[in-house]
Design an enzyme around this catalytic site. Structure first.
Site, PDB file in Angstrom:
ATOM      1  N   HIS A   1      -8.865  -2.918   1.086  1.00 29.44           N
ATOM      2  CA  HIS A   1      -7.964  -1.869   0.598  1.00 29.44           C
ATOM      3  C   HIS A   1      -8.525  -1.308  -0.703  1.00 29.44           C
ATOM      4  O   HIS A   1      -9.113  -2.038  -1.512  1.00 29.44           O
ATOM      5  CB  HIS A   1      -6.559  -2.431   0.366  1.00 29.44           C
ATOM      6  CG  HIS A   1      -5.539  -1.374   0.098  1.00 29.44           C
ATOM      7  ND1 HIS A   1      -5.131  -0.460   1.050  1.00 29.44           N
ATOM      8  CD2 HIS A   1      -4.834  -1.067  -1.029  1.00 29.44           C
ATOM      9  CE1 HIS A   1      -4.228   0.344   0.530  1.00 29.44           C
ATOM     10  NE2 HIS A   1      -4.028   0.009  -0.735  1.00 29.44           N
TER      11      HIS A   1
ATOM     12  N   CYS B   1      -6.347   4.245   3.669  1.00 24.65           N
ATOM     13  CA  CYS B   1      -6.728   4.027   2.264  1.00 24.65           C
ATOM     14  C   CYS B   1      -8.118   4.561   1.943  1.00 24.65           C
ATOM     15  O   CYS B   1      -8.306   5.305   0.978  1.00 24.65           O
ATOM     16  CB  CYS B   1      -6.590   2.550   1.891  1.00 24.65           C
ATOM     17  SG  CYS B   1      -7.805   1.441   2.630  1.00 24.65           S
TER      18      CYS B   1
ATOM     19  N   HIS C   1      -2.814   5.206  -3.930  1.00 22.09           N
ATOM     20  CA  HIS C   1      -3.465   4.754  -2.696  1.00 22.09           C
ATOM     21  C   HIS C   1      -2.629   5.154  -1.491  1.00 22.09           C
ATOM     22  O   HIS C   1      -1.422   5.409  -1.607  1.00 22.09           O
ATOM     23  CB  HIS C   1      -3.669   3.230  -2.714  1.00 22.09           C
ATOM     24  CG  HIS C   1      -2.397   2.444  -2.897  1.00 22.09           C
ATOM     25  ND1 HIS C   1      -2.073   1.339  -2.136  1.00 22.09           N
ATOM     26  CD2 HIS C   1      -1.367   2.579  -3.770  1.00 22.09           C
ATOM     27  CE1 HIS C   1      -0.913   0.835  -2.534  1.00 22.09           C
ATOM     28  NE2 HIS C   1      -0.465   1.577  -3.530  1.00 22.09           N
TER      29      HIS C   1
END
Length: 236
Positions: A194, A143, A206
């Protein structure tokens, strides 16, 4: 007598304004021979920040320290005036600042959306690229590696890890989020673990370990809605 005093006061005002004007231009000219880059700390950086702030590119404390926020402001200015976007202040950037009229899209408040849209569009070119733990190349991303790669390709160097990327730039509320903004979540561990890029229409892109690839997800998805930590605008 009153007329003479009034004329004298006007004369003093004009003279004072002239001295201040000449001094400020002289002071600015004296730093134009200095090349500046991230990490520099000096009076020339102070003058640079003042100029960038005057035209709305820089929104932070004028402290004479060429940090990430100053570099982002320089890149945005360079983009606005059509010169090389390297984040380094050399002769061409100084000259552009001296000649700048303040009539770009940035000064009218439309630059963010345009540049943010470019970042969001670029990020979507990598839809379907495999998720790779520790990856930060077009062959595979995690990520934060995805964020690092996308912004690096726009002349913006961010930290590598999600928790380090968090708090960079300016915090924006959920109602203010625009394409190109970073959105952070607390997932497998507490805190910002994240990160993705908002692309518009209530979606963010993402590198998802669950999906196994770079994907688009609705911010309204219950899993992410419950874990949302905040959004930050890296560009101005």
């Amino acid at each position: 007598m009153c007329l003479k005093i009034a004329k004298l006061n006007i004369g003093l005002f004009v003279f004072t304004f002239y001295i201040i004007f000449m001094f400020s231009n002289s002071a600015f000219a004296s730093v134009e021979t200095i090349t500046l880059r991230q990490g520099d700390v000096n009076e020339a950086v102070y003058a640079l920040q003042n100029e960038l702030k005057k035209y709305g590119f820089y929104q932070y404390d004028v402290d004479g320290k060429f940090g990430l926020n100053t570099r982002l402001a320089v890149v945005q200015f360079q983009q606005a005036v059509g010169i090389e976007e390297d984040g380094i202040v050399g002769a061409s950037t100084w000259q552009a600042l001296r000649n700048y009229s303040g009539n770009s899209d940035v000064s009218r408040g439309r630059y963010d959306r345009s540049y943010g849209g470019q970042i969001a569009a670029f990020a979507q070119k990598f839809l379907g690229v495999p998720y790779v733990w520790g990856g930060s190349a077009a062959s595979g991303f995690d990520c934060s590696g995805f964020i690092y790669y996308v912004f690096s390709n726009h002349g913006i160097t961010l930290p590598r890890m999600a928790d380090e990327q968090y708090n960079f730039g300016r915090h924006v509320s959920a109602a203010e989020i625009q394409p190109g903004d970073l959105v952070f979540y607390s997932t497998y561990t507490p805190g910002p673990s994240h990160v993705g890029i908002y692309v518009g229409n209530g979606q963010f892109i993402h590198a998802s370990s669950a999906a196994g690839e770079v994907t688009l997800t609705a911010m309204s998805k219950p899993y992410y809605q419950a874990r949302f930590l905040g959004a930050f605008r890296i560009i101005r």
